[in-house]
Design a protein around this motif. Structure first.
Motif, PDB file in Angstrom:
ATOM      1  N   ALA A 270       0.853  -1.184   0.000  1.00  0.00           N
ATOM      2  CA  ALA A 270       0.000   0.000   0.000  1.00  0.00           C
ATOM      3  C   ALA A 270       0.889   1.233   0.000  1.00  0.00           C
ATOM      4  CB  ALA A 270      -0.923   0.029   1.223  1.00  0.00           C
ATOM      5  N   LYS A 271       0.349   2.312  -0.600  1.00  0.00           N
ATOM      6  CA  LYS A 271       1.099   3.568  -0.650  1.00  0.00           C
ATOM      7  C   LYS A 271       0.274   4.614   0.086  1.00  0.00           C
ATOM      8  CE  LYS A 271       3.687   2.036  -4.557  1.00  0.00           C
ATOM      9  NZ  LYS A 271       3.314   0.672  -4.122  1.00  0.00           N
ATOM     10  N   ILE A 272       0.640   4.905   1.334  1.00  0.00           N
ATOM     11  CA  ILE A 272      -0.172   5.781   2.177  1.00  0.00           C
ATOM     12  C   ILE A 272       0.183   7.237   1.933  1.00  0.00           C
ATOM     13  CG2 ILE A 272      -0.796   6.386   4.527  1.00  0.00           C
ATOM     14  CD1 ILE A 272      -0.320   3.554   5.319  1.00  0.00           C
ATOM     15  N   ASP A 273      -0.855   8.028   1.792  1.00  0.00           N
ATOM     16  CA  ASP A 273      -0.731   9.398   1.339  1.00  0.00           C
ATOM     17  C   ASP A 273      -0.870  10.346   2.533  1.00  0.00           C
ATOM     18  OD1 ASP A 273      -0.731  11.704  -0.105  1.00  0.00           O
ATOM     19  OD2 ASP A 273      -2.423  11.188  -1.372  1.00  0.00           O
ATOM     20  N   HIS A 274       0.216  10.511   3.294  1.00  0.00           N
ATOM     21  CA  HIS A 274       0.142  11.315   4.527  1.00  0.00           C
ATOM     22  C   HIS A 274      -0.023  12.798   4.239  1.00  0.00           C
ATOM     23  CE1 HIS A 274       0.873   7.988   7.220  1.00  0.00           C
ATOM     24  NE2 HIS A 274       1.890   7.610   6.485  1.00  0.00           N
ATOM     25  N   HIS A 275       0.298  13.259   3.047  1.00  0.00           N
ATOM     26  CA  HIS A 275       0.194  14.678   2.724  1.00  0.00           C
ATOM     27  C   HIS A 275      -1.138  15.034   2.076  1.00  0.00           C
ATOM     28  CE1 HIS A 275       4.472  16.173   3.232  1.00  0.00           C
ATOM     29  NE2 HIS A 275       4.469  14.942   3.711  1.00  0.00           N
ATOM     30  N   ARG A 276      -1.991  14.031   1.901  1.00  0.00           N
ATOM     31  CA  ARG A 276      -3.292  14.243   1.293  1.00  0.00           C
ATOM     32  C   ARG A 276      -4.093  15.337   2.021  1.00  0.00           C
ATOM     33  NH1 ARG A 276      -8.125  12.501   2.181  1.00  0.00           N
ATOM     34  NH2 ARG A 276      -9.559  11.992   0.484  1.00  0.00           N
ATOM     35  N   LYS A 277      -3.965  15.360   3.354  1.00  0.00           N
ATOM     36  CA  LYS A 277      -4.676  16.349   4.156  1.00  0.00           C
ATOM     37  C   LYS A 277      -4.332  17.758   3.684  1.00  0.00           C
ATOM     38  CE  LYS A 277      -5.755  16.576   9.100  1.00  0.00           C
ATOM     39  NZ  LYS A 277      -5.268  15.995  10.365  1.00  0.00           N
ATOM     40  N   LEU A 278      -3.043  17.975   3.406  1.00  0.00           N
ATOM     41  CA  LEU A 278      -2.629  19.299   2.914  1.00  0.00           C
ATOM     42  C   LEU A 278      -3.260  19.604   1.567  1.00  0.00           C
ATOM     43  CD1 LEU A 278       1.168  19.128   3.760  1.00  0.00           C
ATOM     44  CD2 LEU A 278      -0.626  20.413   4.980  1.00  0.00           C
ATOM     45  N   ARG A 279      -3.249  18.579   0.709  1.00  0.00           N
ATOM     46  CA  ARG A 279      -3.693  18.800  -0.661  1.00  0.00           C
ATOM     47  C   ARG A 279      -5.196  19.019  -0.736  1.00  0.00           C
ATOM     48  NH1 ARG A 279      -1.987  14.176  -2.537  1.00  0.00           N
ATOM     49  NH2 ARG A 279      -3.966  13.502  -3.366  1.00  0.00           N
ATOM     50  N   SER A 280      -5.987  18.194  -0.067  1.00  0.00           N
ATOM     51  CA  SER A 280      -7.438  18.252  -0.240  1.00  0.00           C
ATOM     52  C   SER A 280      -8.151  18.867   0.948  1.00  0.00           C
ATOM     53  CB  SER A 280      -7.978  16.842  -0.451  1.00  0.00           C
ATOM     54  OG  SER A 280      -7.892  16.107   0.763  1.00  0.00           O
ATOM     55  N   GLY A 281      -7.435  19.084   2.048  1.00  0.00           N
ATOM     56  CA  GLY A 281      -8.097  19.594   3.236  1.00  0.00           C
ATOM     57  C   GLY A 281      -8.805  18.528   4.043  1.00  0.00           C
ATOM     58  N   PHE A 282      -8.728  17.287   3.620  1.00  0.00           N
ATOM     59  CA  PHE A 282      -9.383  16.190   4.336  1.00  0.00           C
ATOM     60  C   PHE A 282      -8.375  15.127   4.710  1.00  0.00           C
ATOM     61  CE2 PHE A 282     -12.910  17.820   1.716  1.00  0.00           C
ATOM     62  CZ  PHE A 282     -13.867  18.016   2.687  1.00  0.00           C
ATOM     63  N   PRO A 283      -8.529  14.472   5.881  1.00  0.00           N
ATOM     64  CA  PRO A 283      -7.628  13.372   6.236  1.00  0.00           C
ATOM     65  C   PRO A 283      -7.829  12.169   5.315  1.00  0.00           C
ATOM     66  CG  PRO A 283      -8.932  14.117   8.142  1.00  0.00           C
ATOM     67  CD  PRO A 283      -9.517  14.757   6.926  1.00  0.00           C
ATOM     68  N   GLU A 284      -6.895  11.247   5.372  1.00  0.00           N
ATOM     69  CA  GLU A 284      -6.927  10.017   4.553  1.00  0.00           C
ATOM     70  C   GLU A 284      -8.090   9.121   4.968  1.00  0.00           C
ATOM     71  OE1 GLU A 284      -4.635   7.260   1.859  1.00  0.00           O
ATOM     72  OE2 GLU A 284      -5.157   9.358   2.008  1.00  0.00           O
ATOM     73  N   VAL A 285      -8.575   8.333   3.991  1.00  0.00           N
ATOM     74  CA  VAL A 285      -9.677   7.407   4.201  1.00  0.00           C
ATOM     75  C   VAL A 285      -9.257   6.034   3.695  1.00  0.00           C
ATOM     76  CG1 VAL A 285     -12.066   6.931   3.599  1.00  0.00           C
ATOM     77  CG2 VAL A 285     -11.306   9.286   3.894  1.00  0.00           C
ATOM     78  N   ILE A 286      -9.728   4.993   4.395  1.00  0.00           N
ATOM     79  CA  ILE A 286      -9.372   3.620   4.036  1.00  0.00           C
ATOM     80  C   ILE A 286     -10.636   2.832   3.702  1.00  0.00           C
ATOM     81  CG2 ILE A 286      -8.314   1.472   4.896  1.00  0.00           C
ATOM     82  CD1 ILE A 286      -6.320   3.755   4.520  1.00  0.00           C
ATOM     83  N   PHE A 287     -10.633   2.124   2.581  1.00  0.00           N
ATOM     84  CA  PHE A 287     -11.719   1.211   2.226  1.00  0.00           C
ATOM     85  C   PHE A 287     -11.341  -0.160   2.777  1.00  0.00           C
ATOM     86  CE2 PHE A 287     -13.586  -1.730  -1.031  1.00  0.00           C
ATOM     87  CZ  PHE A 287     -14.916  -1.422  -0.841  1.00  0.00           C
ATOM     88  N   CYS A 288     -11.923  -0.545   3.920  1.00  0.00           N
ATOM     89  CA  CYS A 288     -11.418  -1.715   4.657  1.00  0.00           C
ATOM     90  C   CYS A 288     -11.810  -3.041   4.011  1.00  0.00           C
ATOM     91  CB  CYS A 288     -11.934  -1.705   6.093  1.00  0.00           C
ATOM     92  SG  CYS A 288     -11.412  -0.240   7.014  1.00  0.00           S
ATOM     93  N   SER A 289     -12.986  -3.103   3.426  1.00  0.00           N
ATOM     94  CA  SER A 289     -13.506  -4.363   2.895  1.00  0.00           C
ATOM     95  C   SER A 289     -12.524  -5.008   1.920  1.00  0.00           C
ATOM     96  CB  SER A 289     -14.830  -4.089   2.190  1.00  0.00           C
ATOM     97  OG  SER A 289     -15.273  -5.209   1.497  1.00  0.00           O
ATOM     98  N   GLY A 290     -12.225  -6.270   2.140  1.00  0.00           N
ATOM     99  CA  GLY A 290     -11.377  -7.028   1.211  1.00  0.00           C
ATOM    100  C   GLY A 290      -9.896  -6.933   1.502  1.00  0.00           C
TER     101      GLY A 290
END
Lengths: 247, 247, 247, 247, 247, 247, 247, 247
Positions: free
Chosen positions: E35-55
């Motif tokens: 997996a490639k976790i996007d820790h800077h996404r919050k800066l870019r979109s203003g929202f924290p990261e989200v995970i699709f857990c199913s599967g």
């Protein structure tokens, strides 16, 4: 092609190896480039060649009919348009066309008609498909009993014709919309029923899908199904069955 | 674009920072407003630009062809109508059109043709799609072997051509209706088979869906599939494979 | 089978005609009754035999693996369950199983691995299919570069890996849900892209239909598609292409 | 309608009970028999009335436009044909028609345009739908930034325009075939993306179904979808969002 | 990443060219391999990261949550099972789980809640999806008004709540079966309506397809649609709109 | 046919056995060969015969109308084209045609109209189907209340007409696109609602499928559904119900 | 029932009119309330009764088998579970069950087996359906030739068995996935082919839809199709054909 | 609610304006938060409240039943599981459950049963749905005639029961697989037929789709259709019709 005979010729030297190899690879057909006409099909299957006319270019279609005509072979084409008929008729004067069934044929050597096939429709709008069934069956050597407009919405019309229908070796049931005719017939008779869904209908008939599914899900035994509007296919397999029964 | 070279220019002062930033953002293409033509695509992918003509307005289409013509670039358009051809021909006199494959092209700098691709059809009605495959492949630099009307309903026709088919680096199998040609071919040869379902058929062929599903579900190994009637796509990827094999 | 050599033997008398006829009819395979194992397939296609394990009875599956084991042939099975592995392992001790990809194989004669295939996934949930691709490709003799979780929703992750991806001869793009990875990749690289839609998703993904349609409709050139979740098919054709390019 | 005010009038005797009951039942619209025109809709929703022209008879359509014209109200019609335009223009001389977007409007009281909406297309064939989006948005009072032909098959064209796209309050992404533009855009920007699948394509695009499913299954956050080719719907909701953001 | 600042550093020599090139290619994310976790996404979109857990496998899921936990970042996972919660909770003690909405989150830095979103359901069976909407919206910083069981079969229940519903900046309409709630609501209010079809129903609801089509075909203006059961997507875009309106 | 009376005649000798057997088999209808006209249907069902005109050949259709005309029977045909009307009018001068509903009828013996049916449409584009409903219901002896353009997108128009709608014994709700009218009406009234989906719409309305599914999934009690655009079917069953209620 | 004989009895007074009327209405079957068993079916169709076991309650199923057992009639049930077998076996000790084909039968009066039917499968996973075909055909009095695992992916296996296959009066072709076996066989033999699509496959096989469409669209003549996995239906109609041919 | 009476109260001062406004907005129902129970529905529609149990949480379902129980109101729930019954029974001791129809009801004030409805099934597997129809109809005050296992595959069983079936005011026809029962019945009787497709079947029945399409496409007049397996809906509308006829 008789492989054993060919091998004997090779052994005896009558046939050189290169020719033999060639013959083993190239079973006999005539290669027009755009089409490969199978003149020996009649020997193999007992039925003359058939042409699916729809979508073929004028040049290709005329060339194919001319090839049969030149060898004095018969041929039956399905889904031919009036324009295709007129183009072919210019080079093949004896070609015959029926605008209802859209059958276009060279028919100089009619087969003897044997046995009996009952061709039944649910409504009058299904007659175009039914005539394709009937004329294909007659062309390939079956007697045909036409029983039209006997759909299940007025089931007494069907019962009045039931004895005549069941007298055949094989029954073709043609219906659009709900397509219930095939299943009801199969529950009443003891002969195989070939079901032809038609695209007659609108809305949730989805171009014949409704009738197709109905026929595939028939609760009565003794039904099998061909493609939507495939009168040719039904006429062909019904004749295969009729001939097996008429031996 | 070579990022490192650009950065070197920035460092040395050859390139000011605003220009560098601009170049990093705007990769080179020509902006016609309604279309963004990618003249550098040839460098990137090794193939000239391609135009999907269907649905484009006359004004847009003529403008696009003129842009290529003015730069003396070649271009190949697919699904072009006769009317589109005539409109383009008025401003681009050297444009060539084939009404069967509906290919419309400026072709002043033909690529050398290498390797070999076999383009096979199940029937004669599939030839229009097959010609799109063949002409695209030839345009992009492949040799092509056309093998038409070898569908599985008369499988001896296919066997007679098998050696010639397998001589290619990649095989394109084009078929409508049941679409079984791709799977049968893949079981007989050891080269990758690109399958093209066509919309030829009626009833439960559902506009090519039947052939598409058949090809996707092929039991034989070595088949992959493009969109229904997508001769262009098959010709393109077949050429990619053929060129990889011809290096 | 070399037909010409056989004919020469017939001519010379080395081979009697009945035997020759028999050989022309019966190409070599082993008939287990319930299955016909094709031990000569390797010669014909250059690839060892493959088994689709799902849905086969234990008795049949064990019998098939034992047949290969007894002849010291390798075999690769796909979609094998843990229970199937355990049953086979009791009679074929050297069998290997990977629960993620569900690959079950006898692998005593590994092929040399050549060239390179890039196996890319849109998300982490697609890794099971990707491993089937990768292990099949490795089994058949390809080197593999795994690039997982580079879907278009965070496209900078894809760009960071682009050079490594394009270094391969063939790229396999695996994605569920919207399935856009294949088209985006094909627009960025110049190598053929084999697209594998997966059934990952819910609602209007309709079991992978959404990703399948996306991939078939890709606007970028150089994409062809295999069945939903068909990692084996992708690994096989990618290896065919990779080997053509590695000659 | 202010229920409380009405009740007060009843209590004070200003309004008799029968009239009050009638008003409570009959909210204000004009009943043409075949159509019920909602002249007060503007008060309720802040937007003028809209007419779906396709399928309406000439007589009905002309009557509806005349009703607005006579009250000096503006109205915007979608999916109007050239023939409909000509018929309406005979009784409503000031009516304006754009044959690309098929928008037919009376527009004597233009709203002030505020904020910004970016209207992006994957290809040039999507421009007809895009113009419906843009002209609807402008009619209802939004500024619009048109960014056409930036599909994912040549993703550098999209990156070059990214800053301009993201400057808007809301982004409309319009694409046919694979429809990947919406998801890729949503992964790159932080504004809501309204996705419009178009019916551009052929074969397995199934009239826009492919693009619709792609957009519904987008892995990137911040995408919602309207009907295939529904430029009006996208222009409307984008304006709602743009106006909320411009308060 | 600020390209201009980076270029300035290159020019001044603060940054060597190789590092700069690397940074231009590798935007910041953490590569866990699978997996490639996007820790800077919050800066870019203003929202924290989200995970699709199913599967996702247990090992992968726990690893991902641990990565966020170790950096003291928040994360919200959707479609998490009870078993997944229990596994994550062993290494991330502060993780919170709601079995109705299946939301699994680390929530140590709650955002301030602004504006208002109305979350409406047609029936009580749609509440699980509605809670996903509501909790996602709250997590990302929206106030939420829950209005459940106001379907059109008993439309007076809806009218009684209409003022409260319309007080929001954005309305989410959640319904299964016929899915008419979204269109009726949009006809009554002037705010954008995000429609969520649910898979609640049986027979011809075809897993939510019926509600999906209803919502896409809404005659009322101001509706756009997310995937079946996609509460997360609706909560996300509703929050984008709500925040634009709350600036 | 009264079996007991017939048996009594056989016993008494009034009727010979062969005739009796014949009558038991052949219930009374007129056999035109291509069609079997059921002149006694009126006795059996209480309704005159109906003809589905679409797809019938001119010769067949004219023959059928002439048969009714010659017996001075009334008949109502649906889905008749202008050309069919003109052909029939040449031999049946009293035939009446309505180009909106496409009803073609001989109507010399009008039935008394009883009870009341409300025929409601969502939009003005649904009026063609509604007129088929209304005219069929009137032909078979029902009073009809037409309430057009009261779709749920502007629900106050519906409420204004609710008392008039509910005054009927049976309500027919006709709508395309989202098709929500039937469910909303059924939630507001206590009479049976016959729902008619129409093919009005575009894109994901899929030719009326969307409205059909909506109506089948209606959450409100008291809805049943006929085929897409089947105004005749709805008018017929609504009249059956209306007559039962008017006894 | 012989109507003429009955009428003669009425005339002669042997039979009173009420009884005769009753007999004309009530053809003979046994009414168990929940089921109406047709013990005279054997006379009518020449085949014993058949039971579709799946979905029937234990109480109903046991009651039905007991009814046959008590009359010493044979019966064949399809799709019976192990649990159903065990329940029936407790009251009908002679009942026989085959867990592969799921046939559950009372078979004390075996019919003589005549003619020949070839039952062919594409793969080993199709054997369960094939055994239903074969055992039904044998039960109804046909000889059967089983030819398994001869799919088109390795077509030399099919050619090796072709003579044996064609020796039958009717051929049943059973295949899942792409389902090409039926069309290829029909092109090679001259006997009617009954095609049975199976649900073997995954992804875009859509539960057998792919194979069904392939078979319906067969280009070769002489194919008709039964429902997916409907081994019983194929065995029944094949026996009808075989018996017609064996007369 | 009588608007005129309310207005009179406002005028006379009996009712203050705020209360009146409230009452105009809030029609009476009980708000449990998660559910809004409509205790006045009985007054409005003449039928008691109905609960769709499937998918509701235990807590919600028990709360709803308790609410009815506490007010001594009757309620009928559909699609209730055994577990739901047991949970409700703990707090509502008088609740009654039928595991075949899955009806869960409080039935302390039975309505008088009037008129007659015939409930017919094609097979014994359709009885579960038929019992939902019958028990709902009885609960709402209809007499019911059950006629099971009279499908068209053995049509003499249907004819034997025809007089009894037609004695009703309304006929419910329930069938899976091909679903032809509804159309055949409608052709034989003169009463409205409510058709219920069931999900009984396999393969191309596609979960009841086949029967649904058959019924929608019925050629016989007087058929309308409810959702697949929707016994409740059919029982409800049949009762509406039966009560209209029984006045």
């Amino acid at each position: 092609m008789d492989i054993k005979a060919l091998l004997a010729q090779v052994k005896s030297g009558e046939l050189d190896m290169d020719t033999a190899e060639q013959q083993l690879k190239n079973l006999p057909y005539e290669d027009l480039g755009y089409a490969k006409i199978d003149h020996h099909r009649k020997l193999r299957s007992g039925f003359p060649e058939v042409i699916f006319c729809s979508g073929k270019s004028m040049e290709h279609l005329v060339g194919i009919y001319k090839s049969f005509y030149d060898r004095d072979d018969d041929v039956l084409g399905t889904r031919a348009s009036q324009a295709q008929y007129e183009a072919v008729a210019q080079v093949v004067p004896c070609v015959e066309y029926d605008p209802l069934s859209k059958v276009l044929k060279i028919h100089r050597h009619p087969l003897e008609q044997v046995g009996l096939i009952s061709v039944c429709t649910g409504g009058t709008s299904d007659i175009a498909v039914a005539e394709e069934v009937a004329q294909v069956a007659e062309y390939f050597g079956s007697k045909v009993n036409r029983v039209y407009d006997v759909g299940v919405a007025g089931i007494h019309r069907l019962f009045a014709k039931l004895d005549a229908i069941e007298a055949a070796n094989c029954i073709v049931a043609i219906a659009g919309m709900e397509g219930a005719l095939a299943g009801v017939l199969a529950g009443l008779v003891s002969k195989p029923v070939i079901a032809v869904p038609t695209s007659i209908g609108y809305g949730a008939s989805f171009g014949g899908l409704s009738a197709l599914l109905t026929m595939l899900n028939s609760c009565a035994e003794g039904v099998s199904v061909v493609n939507i509007d495939n009168g040719f296919g039904a006429g062909y397999i019904a004749t295969q069955i009729n001939k097996l029964a008429s031996k």
